[in-house]
Enzyme design. Structure first.
Site, PDB file in Angstrom:
ATOM      1  N   HIS A 102       0.828  -1.203   0.000  1.00 46.05           N
ATOM      2  CA  HIS A 102       0.000   0.000   0.000  1.00 46.05           C
ATOM      3  C   HIS A 102       0.864   1.256   0.000  1.00 46.05           C
ATOM      4  O   HIS A 102       0.893   1.986  -0.985  1.00 46.05           O
ATOM      5  CB  HIS A 102      -0.947  -0.011   1.212  1.00 46.05           C
ATOM      6  CG  HIS A 102      -1.832   1.199   1.271  1.00 46.05           C
ATOM      7  ND1 HIS A 102      -2.103   1.850   2.450  1.00 46.05           N
ATOM      8  CD2 HIS A 102      -2.490   1.874   0.297  1.00 46.05           C
ATOM      9  CE1 HIS A 102      -2.904   2.867   2.195  1.00 46.05           C
ATOM     10  NE2 HIS A 102      -3.162   2.899   0.901  1.00 46.05           N
ATOM     11  N   HIS A 121      -1.867   0.985   7.931  1.00 45.49           N
ATOM     12  CA  HIS A 121      -3.319   1.016   7.733  1.00 45.49           C
ATOM     13  C   HIS A 121      -3.904  -0.391   7.843  1.00 45.49           C
ATOM     14  O   HIS A 121      -4.946  -0.683   7.277  1.00 45.49           O
ATOM     15  CB  HIS A 121      -3.651   1.658   6.392  1.00 45.49           C
ATOM     16  CG  HIS A 121      -2.890   2.911   6.137  1.00 45.49           C
ATOM     17  ND1 HIS A 121      -1.723   2.939   5.392  1.00 45.49           N
ATOM     18  CD2 HIS A 121      -3.084   4.166   6.582  1.00 45.49           C
ATOM     19  CE1 HIS A 121      -1.244   4.170   5.373  1.00 45.49           C
ATOM     20  NE2 HIS A 121      -2.043   4.930   6.093  1.00 45.49           N
TER      21      HIS A 121
HETATM   22 FE1  FES Z   1       0.278  -0.871   4.805  1.00 44.09          FE
HETATM   23 FE2  FES Z   1      -1.150   1.284   4.248  1.00 44.09          FE
HETATM   24  S1  FES Z   1       1.007   1.123   4.327  1.00 44.09           S
HETATM   25  S2  FES Z   1      -1.872  -0.697   4.715  1.00 44.09           S
END
Ligand code: FES
Length: 172
Positions: A102, A121
């Site tokens: 992500h 997140h």
């Molecule tokens: Fe891992 Fe956003 S950086 S879920």
């Protein structure tokens, strides 16, 4: 009468536009093989890097590694039962990138459910299912490193199945 002629002109221009669009689409079809050829040139040769020996691994305890270079941290795991992409005598040894797909937060291993978890997140990745994302914001599974074990029990990484976070190419 004059007005009808204008309508006729409009129709002809519309049809001419349709012909031009069709010609454009045909040109795009002709160009496509060239684009495919360019894509194949983007394939990379992965290094074969020794990560550890079978004797170095402890059951369900992650070992820090890096692949294909020092800028790409990962983890080597002996899970205890045969899994997708697993190597070694029990087919249970796997390796993954620990950069969250992500936004690149570093993942941590949960030995309880054999997942890699993101503190950013909260995305979760299943180490027994090829790094499949099971929860969270990421939009791809975790990059898994392709492994090979030689006759001496040395474990080598020789490829990656997804794009490592922050890279345009896995091999820089
Ligand atoms: Fe891992 Fe956003 S950086 S879920």
């Amino acid at each position: 009468m004059k007005c009808n002629k204008l309508v006729d002109v409009g129709r002809r221009q519309f049809l001419r536009g349709g012909v031009m669009s069709a010609a454009g689409a045909a040109a795009a079809t002709i160009v496509a093989p060239t684009a495919a050829a360019a894509q194949s040139l983007a394939r990379v040769d992965y290094p074969s890097n020794r990560l550890a020996n079978l004797s170095d691994l402890k059951l369900n305890e992650p070992m820090d590694i890096a692949y294909p270079d020092e800028g790409s941290p990962g983890v080597l795991l002996k899970l205890g039962s045969a899994v997708e992409g697993g190597v070694g005598p029990e087919g249970d040894i796997v390796a993954f990138s620990v950069l969250c797909p992500h936004k690149g937060w570093p993942l941590s291993y949960n030995a309880g459910d054999k997942t890699l978890n993101c503190p950013g997140h909260f995305s979760r990745f299943d180490c027994e299912a090829g790094g499949q994302q099971t929860w969270g914001h990421a939009t791809q599974n975790l990059p898994q490193f392709a492994l090979r074990v030689d006759d001496a029990g040395d474990i080598f990484a020789e490829g990656v199945d997804e794009l490592i976070y922050g890279r345009l190419s896995n091999v820089l």
